[in-house]
Every structure is written in C-alpha cells, then in structure tokens.
Design a protein around this motif. Structure first.
Motif, short mmCIF file in Angstrom:
data_model
loop_
_atom_site.label_atom_id
_atom_site.label_comp_id
_atom_site.label_asym_id
_atom_site.label_seq_id
_atom_site.Cartn_x
_atom_site.Cartn_y
_atom_site.Cartn_z
N PHE A 1 0.91 -1.20 0.05
CA PHE A 1 -0.03 -0.06 -0.10
C PHE A 1 0.86 1.22 -0.13
O PHE A 1 2.12 1.15 0.47
N VAL A 2 0.33 2.20 -0.72
CA VAL A 2 0.86 3.63 -0.40
C VAL A 2 0.39 4.24 0.34
O VAL A 2 -0.94 4.49 0.46
N CYS A 3 1.02 4.73 1.66
CA CYS A 3 0.50 5.41 2.63
C CYS A 3 0.54 6.86 2.87
O CYS A 3 1.79 7.43 2.43
N HIS A 4 -0.28 7.57 3.45
CA HIS A 4 -0.23 8.95 3.51
C HIS A 4 -0.75 9.23 5.16
O HIS A 4 -1.75 8.76 5.50
N ARG A 5 0.27 9.67 5.74
CA ARG A 5 0.04 10.34 7.29
C ARG A 5 -0.50 11.76 7.06
O ARG A 5 0.26 12.34 6.56
N LEU A 6 -1.71 11.99 7.71
CA LEU A 6 -2.24 13.36 7.61
C LEU A 6 -2.49 13.87 8.92
O LEU A 6 -3.63 13.10 9.43
N THR A 7 -1.84 14.91 9.30
CA THR A 7 -2.09 15.64 10.50
C THR A 7 -2.93 16.78 10.13
O THR A 7 -2.72 17.56 9.61
N PHE A 8 -4.29 16.92 10.96
CA PHE A 8 -5.11 18.06 10.78
C PHE A 8 -5.14 18.72 12.13
O PHE A 8 -5.17 18.24 13.19
N SER A 9 -5.38 20.15 12.03
CA SER A 9 -5.63 20.88 13.14
C SER A 9 -6.79 21.98 13.15
O SER A 9 -7.28 22.04 11.80
N GLU A 10 -7.40 22.49 14.18
CA GLU A 10 -8.38 23.40 14.16
C GLU A 10 -8.36 24.12 15.60
O GLU A 10 -8.00 23.47 16.48
N ILE B 1 -13.54 16.43 14.45
CA ILE B 1 -13.32 17.63 13.75
C ILE B 1 -12.12 17.44 12.72
O ILE B 1 -12.09 17.88 11.37
N ASN B 2 -11.19 16.86 13.15
CA ASN B 2 -9.77 16.81 12.50
C ASN B 2 -9.48 15.58 11.89
O ASN B 2 -8.20 15.11 11.99
N GLY B 3 -10.55 14.54 11.70
CA GLY B 3 -10.62 13.28 11.25
C GLY B 3 -11.00 13.09 9.96
O GLY B 3 -10.64 13.61 9.00
N THR B 4 -12.25 12.22 9.69
CA THR B 4 -12.63 11.69 8.75
C THR B 4 -12.99 12.85 7.72
O THR B 4 -13.02 12.78 6.66
N VAL B 5 -13.80 13.77 8.30
CA VAL B 5 -14.30 14.93 7.47
C VAL B 5 -12.96 15.69 6.93
O VAL B 5 -13.04 15.75 5.51
N LYS B 6 -11.85 15.79 7.43
CA LYS B 6 -10.76 16.56 6.62
C LYS B 6 -9.88 15.47 5.93
O LYS B 6 -9.40 16.09 4.83
N LEU C 1 -11.35 13.43 3.93
CA LEU C 1 -12.22 13.28 2.71
C LEU C 1 -12.12 14.36 1.97
O LEU C 1 -11.92 14.62 0.61
N ASP C 2 -12.03 15.90 2.60
CA ASP C 2 -11.53 16.90 1.72
C ASP C 2 -10.24 17.01 1.09
O ASP C 2 -9.93 17.44 0.10
N TRP C 3 -9.13 16.32 2.03
CA TRP C 3 -7.64 16.10 1.26
C TRP C 3 -7.88 15.37 0.21
O TRP C 3 -7.17 15.59 -0.71
N LEU C 4 -8.58 13.93 0.19
CA LEU C 4 -8.86 13.12 -0.82
C LEU C 4 -9.52 14.09 -2.23
O LEU C 4 -8.93 13.87 -3.30
N LYS C 5 -10.40 14.76 -1.87
CA LYS C 5 -11.16 15.63 -2.96
C LYS C 5 -10.04 16.63 -3.65
O LYS C 5 -9.86 16.71 -4.93
N GLN C 6 -9.28 17.03 -2.84
CA GLN C 6 -8.27 18.13 -3.42
C GLN C 6 -7.12 17.29 -4.09
O GLN C 6 -6.57 17.78 -5.03
N GLN C 7 -6.90 16.05 -3.73
CA GLN C 7 -5.78 15.13 -4.48
C GLN C 7 -6.66 14.53 -5.96
O GLN C 7 -5.92 13.82 -6.66
N GLY C 8 -7.87 14.56 -5.96
CA GLY C 8 -8.47 14.03 -7.14
C GLY C 8 -8.71 12.59 -6.98
O GLY C 8 -8.90 12.02 -7.72
#
Length: 391
Positions: A42-51, A149-154, A156-163
């Motif tokens: 798998f190609v993995c992406h670690r994503l940290t989000f803040s609010e 807040i900084n989990g699945t919602v963001k 999904l937003d990141w995935l959309k931005q990546q196409g």
C-alpha cells in the motif's frame, strides 16, 4: 516487524490493542498500521489536521491499485478511556487472551475490525489473479471517539483536493448485536446536541426574596422538553428521542442560591426531521416554558449530522452475499444505534457498516472471541472477492 503479522488477525489485533491510543493520542497504532500496510504494498499517507480549540489529530490513508473502482474500508484507531483500570480482569492495553477471548480497550470498537480487514486484504492480494482490477484503500482516523473535527471530514476534503475518488465504503463499526452476521447498518439517525442556560441572581438560601433561583426554572423547562412529542418512527428508522444528559450548577455549598443553572441534551432523530425543523420545535418548547416561569434563558445547538440511509445496490448486495456465503446467515438491514463517521462518508459514496459484536463496546473488560475475528476476516475476504469479481 514480523512478516506474517498482517495474516495473523489475532496477533495484529493484540498489537493494535497494545497501542494506548486514547483520543487524541496516536499511541503508535497508526504507525503500526502504516508499517503493516506498506509491507503489503500500500502507498500510505499520514495526515495531521488542526483546528483552533481542538487537539491536532493524526490520520492514515492507504491505497493499493491504480484503477477503479476504489473500495475503501473506514475505521478509527482511537479508543475511549479504560476507566478504573483496577476494575478490569486484565490490564486494558495488554491484549491478553483467556479461554479463547481477547480482552482489551478497542478489541471490538474497533481495532479488531481493522485487523480483520487488513488480514482479509492480505489474503485477497495473495491470490494469483494477475488480471485483478480496482483498488483497495483504508481511511483510518484518530478522532472518531472525540470531536470528529480533525479526522474523517478533513481526510475526505484532502482526498477531493488530490483528485482521489472513493467509489464504495465499508465502515468497520461493531454492527452485530449477538453474533457475526446478524446485522448490517445501512443508515443512522441524525444527532443534535443542545445546551440550556438559565441565569438567576445569587443569594443566601435563608433570604430567597433577595435572590432569583434559576434551578426550579430550569427544571420546568427540561420537564417540558423531556415530554416533547417528536414522532413514532418512520419506515426505515426507529422513533426520535430527546434525552437530557447533564444538569449542573456552579455550587459547592448548600446555603447559597446559585446564579446560574445549565442543562445539556442530545436528540437522535430520524428522517421525519431536518436540523432546522427540529431546532425550531425545541426552541419553541423552551421559549414557551421559559416565558411561563419568567426565566432568563439562553439556548444553543451543536450538530453532528442528519439521518441518512444507503439505498440497495451492488455494495449492499455483495456484502449480504458474502455474509451468507461464510456464515449461512442472511443479515438484517438496520439503522439503529448511535452515530459514526459513516455520516460524513455518505456524501462521498455509498457506505454501509459491518463489524464485530457490539455487546462490550466502551465497557470494562471489552473483549472479542478469537473465533469472531476469524469469522469476520473470512467475510471480509469473501466480500473482496465478490466485489472485484463484479467490477
């Protein structure tokens, strides 16, 4: 790391439980998954989000395969606190097995299901089909048990931005009440929180005429609110219910009339309601009650998601067939229970929920039979086979 860890669902579940990932701590759980999934290709992406005002949250998105359809498994490695550890039969993060039962915080909700899906993916990928189509992905958050807040919602937003497109999703929340195969969650009621604040005037309890006690006024409001008729259910959902969950005053002594009283409530609502209509009904009830007792009241709401239901289609049909293939049981399709991150994923693609038995979630001595881990892994494996065979 042992190379056979992804294929040994029991050992992988134990390893995840031994990561103390109480929200918002990552606890090593995402790092463990990232290493296991990387070994599988798998190609993995670690994503940290803040609010502002919320803790930073680490998440993981992993994918194998470059073509569609993209089947996603969604889940969370964060867990609720274990509570009083002395009340546990075994240490809550030890991952011990006794008489075929694996104990630990997160065993059912939901590190066990994550391990089952990873093991199923490993088994499926090991098959010799050189013409295999599609992609498998995992969306794993560390924020489901927290404010979300900084989990699945963001992610999904990141995935959309990546196409990046997700075509179908299974959420591994514990969906079965008694045995593996009992139920598939095809939807959830919505959730709305509210807070009522009644302001009074502080004073000595021996001189009530010099004070204004907000407690009986709040009591009148929540009494009326508690019996507010909502509905009797709908075709696909059980009835809506409103529960008062917190009543508090800033008092530490008994001879002081408090200057303020607060109450909080939660509403689980079905598709008879929208957020706006429900808020209007509650506000009207509270304002009428407050007027009767001349209360200085403030009412605020916070929203977690609308009710939703996934319509029948290939995703659901395939999972029903896989459950029947492995267990011989035809699962019921239900919308009961609490809420989950499926309420966010539904906006991206069809989503259903299927995982372990939910009898011990959030309890002392949370546990899962090892045999259930094997059964769920077999169902997930068969589901992958069927899903991509039809792709």
């Amino acid at each position: 790391m042992s190379a056979d860890l992804p294929t040994d669902v029991t050992r992988l579940t134990q390893a995840l439980i031994r990561c103390p990932s109480v929200t918002p701590a990552e606890g090593g759980a995402l790092t463990l998954l990232e290493n296991v999934l990387t070994e599988l290709g798998f190609v993995c992406h670690r994503l940290t989000f803040s609010e502002p005002g919320t803790p930073d949250i680490e998440n993981l998105y992993a994918r194998i395969g470059s073509s569609g359809p993209n089947l996603c498994f969604a889940g969370h490695t964060d867990v609720v606190p274990p509570g009083e550890e002395d009340a546990w039969s075994v240490p809550p993060f030890a991952g011990e097995i006794r008489d075929g039962i694996l104990f630990g915080r997160g065993a059912v909700d939901m590190k066990g299901a994550i391990a089952c899906f990873v093991s199923a993916a490993a088994a499926y990928l090991a098959q010799s089909d050189t013409q295999r189509r599609g992609a498998i992905s995992l969306l794993i958050t560390g924020d489901e048990e927290g404010p979300a807040i900084n989990g699945t919602v963001k992610v999904l937003d990141w995935l959309k931005q990546q196409g990046e497109q997700i075509d179908a999703c299974i959420v591994g929340e514990p969906s079965n009440p008694r045995r593996i195969g009992d139920e598939i969650k095809v939807g959830r009621r919505g959730s709305l929180n509210g807070e009522i604040i009644v302001n009074g005037r502080q004073g000595h309890s021996a001189y009530p005429a010099l004070a204004d006690n907000p407690v009986p006024k709040l009591a009148r409001i929540i009494d009326r609110l508690s019996v507010l008729p909502l509905d009797e259910g709908s075709e696909r959902f059980e009835r809506s219910n409103l529960e008062v969950t917190i009543i508090s005053v800033p008092n530490t002594v008994t001879n002081v009339i408090p200057g303020q009283a607060r109450a909080a409530f939660n509403v689980r609502f079905n598709d008879n309601w929208t957020r706006e209509r429900l808020e209007d009904a509650i506000r009207s009830c509270c304002e009428a009650s407050a007027a009767e007792v001349e209360a200085d009241m403030r009412l605020t709401f916070s929203f977690s998601g609308d009710a939703f239901c996934t319509e029948p289609g290939p995703l659901l049909d395939t999972l029903v067939a896989a459950v029947r293939d492995v267990s011989g049981v035809t699962p019921a399709l239900t919308t009961g229970g609490g809420t989950s991150d499926a309420r966010f994923i539904k906006n991206a693609c069809p989503v259903i929920e299927f995982g372990l038995v939910n009898a011990t979630i959030h309890k002392v001595d949370e546990h899962v039979p090892v045999s259930d881990l094997s059964a769920l892994t077999a169902i997930y494996t068969r589901f992958l086979e069927r899903f991509f065979a039809a792709a």
